[in-house]
Motif scaffolding. Structure first.
Motif, PDB file in Angstrom:
ATOM      1  N   LEU A   1      80.933 -58.935  82.202  1.00 48.02           N
ATOM      2  CA  LEU A   1      80.790 -59.747  83.404  1.00 48.02           C
ATOM      3  C   LEU A   1      82.150 -60.154  83.954  1.00 48.02           C
ATOM      4  CD1 LEU A   1      79.154 -61.295  85.493  1.00 48.02           C
ATOM      5  CD2 LEU A   1      78.949 -63.176  83.846  1.00 48.02           C
ATOM      6  N   LYS A   2      83.043 -60.606  83.078  1.00 47.49           N
ATOM      7  CA  LYS A   2      84.380 -60.987  83.533  1.00 47.49           C
ATOM      8  C   LYS A   2      85.082 -59.803  84.188  1.00 47.49           C
ATOM      9  CE  LYS A   2      87.167 -63.625  81.282  1.00 47.49           C
ATOM     10  NZ  LYS A   2      88.043 -64.245  80.248  1.00 47.49           N
ATOM     11  N   ALA A   3      85.005 -58.650  83.546  1.00 41.21           N
ATOM     12  CA  ALA A   3      85.667 -57.460  84.089  1.00 41.21           C
ATOM     13  C   ALA A   3      85.045 -57.042  85.410  1.00 41.21           C
ATOM     14  CB  ALA A   3      85.594 -56.320  83.070  1.00 41.21           C
ATOM     15  N   ASP A   4      83.720 -57.126  85.507  1.00 42.39           N
ATOM     16  CA  ASP A   4      83.046 -56.720  86.737  1.00 42.39           C
ATOM     17  C   ASP A   4      83.406 -57.651  87.888  1.00 42.39           C
ATOM     18  OD1 ASP A   4      80.795 -54.932  87.923  1.00 42.39           O
ATOM     19  OD2 ASP A   4      80.205 -56.971  88.485  1.00 42.39           O
ATOM     20  N   LEU A   5      83.435 -58.948  87.631  1.00 47.00           N
ATOM     21  CA  LEU A   5      83.760 -59.907  88.688  1.00 47.00           C
ATOM     22  C   LEU A   5      85.176 -59.714  89.213  1.00 47.00           C
ATOM     23  CD1 LEU A   5      82.070 -63.124  87.234  1.00 47.00           C
ATOM     24  CD2 LEU A   5      81.317 -61.782  89.220  1.00 47.00           C
ATOM     25  N   LEU A   6      86.069 -59.259  88.338  1.00 48.97           N
ATOM     26  CA  LEU A   6      87.443 -59.019  88.772  1.00 48.97           C
ATOM     27  C   LEU A   6      87.565 -57.805  89.680  1.00 48.97           C
ATOM     28  CD1 LEU A   6      89.408 -59.839  85.497  1.00 48.97           C
ATOM     29  CD2 LEU A   6      89.551 -61.067  87.679  1.00 48.97           C
ATOM     30  N   THR A   7      86.562 -56.932  89.670  1.00 46.04           N
ATOM     31  CA  THR A   7      86.599 -55.756  90.548  1.00 46.04           C
ATOM     32  C   THR A   7      86.081 -56.062  91.947  1.00 46.04           C
ATOM     33  OG1 THR A   7      84.351 -54.963  90.016  1.00 46.04           O
ATOM     34  CG2 THR A   7      86.151 -54.292  88.534  1.00 46.04           C
ATOM     35  N   VAL A   8      85.480 -57.233  92.128  1.00 49.81           N
ATOM     36  CA  VAL A   8      84.860 -57.558  93.418  1.00 49.81           C
ATOM     37  C   VAL A   8      85.937 -57.751  94.481  1.00 49.81           C
ATOM     38  CG1 VAL A   8      83.433 -59.206  94.677  1.00 49.81           C
ATOM     39  CG2 VAL A   8      82.866 -58.609  92.311  1.00 49.81           C
ATOM     40  N   ASP A   9      85.788 -57.030  95.565  1.00 51.03           N
ATOM     41  CA  ASP A   9      86.671 -57.145  96.722  1.00 51.03           C
ATOM     42  C   ASP A   9      85.897 -57.831  97.835  1.00 51.03           C
ATOM     43  OD1 ASP A   9      88.312 -56.889  98.917  1.00 51.03           O
ATOM     44  OD2 ASP A   9      88.526 -54.708  98.798  1.00 51.03           O
ATOM     45  N   ARG A  10      86.178 -59.111  98.060  1.00 50.79           N
ATOM     46  CA  ARG A  10      85.379 -59.885  99.013  1.00 50.79           C
ATOM     47  C   ARG A  10      85.618 -59.454 100.468  1.00 50.79           C
ATOM     48  NH1 ARG A  10      82.808 -64.097  96.095  1.00 50.79           N
ATOM     49  NH2 ARG A  10      81.476 -64.360  97.920  1.00 50.79           N
ATOM     50  N   LYS A  11      86.667 -58.695 100.729  1.00 55.18           N
ATOM     51  CA  LYS A  11      86.827 -58.147 102.069  1.00 55.18           C
ATOM     52  C   LYS A  11      85.823 -57.016 102.300  1.00 55.18           C
ATOM     53  CE  LYS A  11      91.740 -59.276 102.515  1.00 55.18           C
ATOM     54  NZ  LYS A  11      93.112 -58.725 102.722  1.00 55.18           N
ATOM     55  N   ARG A  12      85.534 -56.272 101.239  1.00 52.73           N
ATOM     56  CA  ARG A  12      84.591 -55.167 101.346  1.00 52.73           C
ATOM     57  C   ARG A  12      83.160 -55.618 101.091  1.00 52.73           C
ATOM     58  NH1 ARG A  12      82.949 -51.509  97.552  1.00 52.73           N
ATOM     59  NH2 ARG A  12      84.464 -52.334  96.068  1.00 52.73           N
ATOM     60  N   THR A  13      82.988 -56.543 100.156  1.00 46.82           N
ATOM     61  CA  THR A  13      81.665 -57.096  99.841  1.00 46.82           C
ATOM     62  C   THR A  13      81.744 -58.621  99.893  1.00 46.82           C
ATOM     63  OG1 THR A  13      82.168 -56.977  97.459  1.00 46.82           O
ATOM     64  CG2 THR A  13      80.949 -55.140  98.414  1.00 46.82           C
ATOM     65  N   PRO A  14      81.682 -59.194 101.095  1.00 49.24           N
ATOM     66  CA  PRO A  14      81.832 -60.654 101.230  1.00 49.24           C
ATOM     67  C   PRO A  14      80.695 -61.451 100.601  1.00 49.24           C
ATOM     68  CG  PRO A  14      81.243 -59.647 103.333  1.00 49.24           C
ATOM     69  CD  PRO A  14      81.564 -58.528 102.406  1.00 49.24           C
ATOM     70  N   TRP A  15      79.542 -60.820 100.331  1.00 50.69           N
ATOM     71  CA  TRP A  15      78.436 -61.524  99.692  1.00 50.69           C
ATOM     72  C   TRP A  15      78.346 -61.124  98.227  1.00 50.69           C
ATOM     73  CZ3 TRP A  15      75.369 -65.325 101.711  1.00 50.69           C
ATOM     74  CH2 TRP A  15      75.493 -65.558 103.087  1.00 50.69           C
ATOM     75  N   LEU A  16      78.162 -62.139  97.370  1.00 48.68           N
ATOM     76  CA  LEU A  16      78.064 -61.930  95.923  1.00 48.68           C
ATOM     77  C   LEU A  16      76.782 -62.592  95.423  1.00 48.68           C
ATOM     78  CD1 LEU A  16      79.388 -60.846  93.354  1.00 48.68           C
ATOM     79  CD2 LEU A  16      80.783 -62.918  93.264  1.00 48.68           C
ATOM     80  N   LEU A  17      75.874 -61.781  94.863  1.00 48.65           N
ATOM     81  CA  LEU A  17      74.582 -62.259  94.377  1.00 48.65           C
ATOM     82  C   LEU A  17      74.471 -61.995  92.884  1.00 48.65           C
ATOM     83  CD1 LEU A  17      72.270 -60.633  97.121  1.00 48.65           C
ATOM     84  CD2 LEU A  17      73.573 -62.764  97.281  1.00 48.65           C
ATOM     85  N   ALA A  18      73.617 -62.779  92.209  1.00 50.34           N
ATOM     86  CA  ALA A  18      73.347 -62.572  90.785  1.00 50.34           C
ATOM     87  C   ALA A  18      71.859 -62.752  90.524  1.00 50.34           C
ATOM     88  CB  ALA A  18      74.155 -63.549  89.926  1.00 50.34           C
ATOM     89  N   LEU A  19      71.333 -61.955  89.591  1.00 56.35           N
ATOM     90  CA  LEU A  19      69.938 -62.065  89.174  1.00 56.35           C
ATOM     91  C   LEU A  19      69.849 -62.051  87.664  1.00 56.35           C
ATOM     92  CD1 LEU A  19      69.764 -60.367  92.071  1.00 56.35           C
ATOM     93  CD2 LEU A  19      67.371 -60.163  91.380  1.00 56.35           C
ATOM     94  N   PHE A  20      68.947 -62.868  87.123  1.00 60.49           N
ATOM     95  CA  PHE A  20      68.577 -62.833  85.709  1.00 60.49           C
ATOM     96  C   PHE A  20      67.222 -63.496  85.586  1.00 60.49           C
ATOM     97  CE2 PHE A  20      71.911 -66.015  86.549  1.00 60.49           C
ATOM     98  CZ  PHE A  20      71.217 -67.200  86.366  1.00 60.49           C
TER      99      PHE A  20
END
Length: 433
Positions: A270-289
């Protein structure tokens, strides 16, 4: 794109919501579990077809045959009956006590064009099906429903979702409610095929997917065999947690029933994945569990606390906008919240475990409600999230009411990125060892 500025709509929506919260609602009676008559099919005929996203511009097509020699072949094209392309995949199967699954096929096809209808058939025969790929940019719409099961209310929920102009279905756990009776996985696959073969279904596991027998059977065997998600494509080592991207949104699917503490593989991923997020390209961030962290219903109270303690700081640091959960068989929406209380830079949490399960609704809520709880109701239904642009999304929850979908809760949501909540110092937790 010019952002929406719904200054007039917001007060009206608040009034409508307030009236809805206080109105008396008499719930329709419960409905029985669906029964499926035996329907013999040719051994090589594709059954239980569903699709899921499998990396950029690719779709995974999954189906089952009773003939083990049937090829894992998908023929597809953009015109009916004309298949210009082919994809070849692999197969798996499993045994569970006295049950033997059919041959489970998984075939990835692509690259595909965005926002395009493709016609396809599986195994070189069978009926022609079609799906539409999601768009490459906003707007994009997600249908959301968890804890589906196989009851009359499930059918009603699916019928209402089918009326929705959506691009991807998000399901935060508890799919078939097979509960060790493996043939119920097959009937569930048949039940959802009309929708799941036409739009990508992205799912994560719930407690009803565990099906483990101590010292004999590990958990999630049927789930992992049948509902393969793009975990490898997102750098995960487990089908129980992964991420994917759709039209300006990065979506994280987490596992409530696999290790999540700071020493776990899921936490590290999860930590590694969140660091790959580019908010300019994907300004919305969602989570499901599956298990909700914010829950004012007496059902399953406190079950998500440990996972919340471990992972909420990560999601908060990354600026997750909206969190969807299931498990509690009712609907509830929070204000922006973090660390147990309202927070302007926290996530909106939505519990939507009311798709139509066989166990019924969770009617009892804490009174008075917590200050972070905005709307709650024990009714079956589904949700729709339309992300309009990089700054605004419209969320609505549709109650199943006497076979008519009733929009019972709705709100405009402004992205955290556009609210000045993307602070570099908050991301230090993601960079820490």
């Amino acid at each position: 794109m010019v952002p929406y500025k719904p200054k007039i709509l917001l007060p009206l929506i608040m009034v409508i919501t307030a009236l809805t919260v206080t109105a008396d609602y008499v719930r329709p009676p419960p409905r029985k579990t669906l029964h499926f008559p035996w329907d013999p099919k040719p051994s090589s005929q594709p059954q239980q077809v569903h699709i899921s996203l499998a990396g950029d511009k690719h779709i995974r097509v999954s189906w089952i045959t009773t003939d083990s020699s049937s090829p894992s072949l998908v023929e597809y094209g953009t015109s009916p009956g004309k298949y210009s392309f082919k994809g070849h995949g692999d197969t798996t199967s499993y045994n569970y006590l006295f049950y033997s699954s059919g041959t489970i096929h998984h075939t990835i096809i692509g690259p595909l064009e965005h926002n395009t209808i493709y016609y396809y058939r599986c195994g070189g025969q069978g009926p022609e099906l079609s799906f539409k790929t999601p768009p490459s940019e906003f707007p994009v719409t997600f249908a959301v429903a968890g804890d589906l099961g196989q009851t009359g209310w499930t059918k009603s929920t699916l019928d209402h979702i089918d009326l929705c102009e959506y691009d991807v279905h998000l399901l935060p756990g508890d799919l078939s409610y097979a509960d060790y009776i493996q043939s119920r996985w097959d009937t569930f696959g048949e039940l959802v095929q009309p929708l799941a073969s036409a739009k990508p279904w992205m799912v994560t596991q719930g407690n009803h997917e565990k099906e483990n027998i101590p010292f004999f059977k590990d958990g999630f065997e049927a789930y992992n065999s049948r509902w393969k998600m793009p975990y490898e494509e997102s750098g995960s080592t487990s089908n129980l947690y992964y991420s994917f991207e759709v039209a300006g949104s990065h979506i994280i699917m987490l596992g409530s029933y696999t290790d999540y503490d700071e020493n776990s593989d899921q936490y590290s991923w999860l930590k590694a994945d969140l660091l790959t997020v580019d908010r300019k390209r994907t300004p919305w961030l969602l989570a499901l569990f599956h298990v909700p962290w914010y829950n004012s219903n007496y059902a399953h109270q406190g079950e998500g606390d440990k996972m919340m303690e471990a992972m909420e700081p990560l999601l908060h640091a990354a600026g997750v906008d909206i969190v969807f959960a299931g498990h509690v068989h009712a609907y509830e929406r929070s204000t922006r919240v973090y660390n147990g209380k309202s927070h302007p830079c926290g996530a909106v949490h939505v519990t939507i475990g009311d798709g139509g399960n066989k166990e019924g609704l969770a009617h009892k809520y804490k009174d008075p409600s917590p200050e972070w709880s905005v709307f709650r109701e024990a009714s079956f239904g589904h949700g729709e999230l339309k992300i309009v642009n990089s700054t605004h999304a419209f969320w609505s929850w549709h109650r199943n009411d006497d076979d008519e979908p009733v929009r019972s809760d709705e709100i405009w949501i402004t992205s955290l990125l556009s609210s000045g909540c993307d602070k570099k110092e908050a991301r230090e937790i993601l960079l820490s060892p």
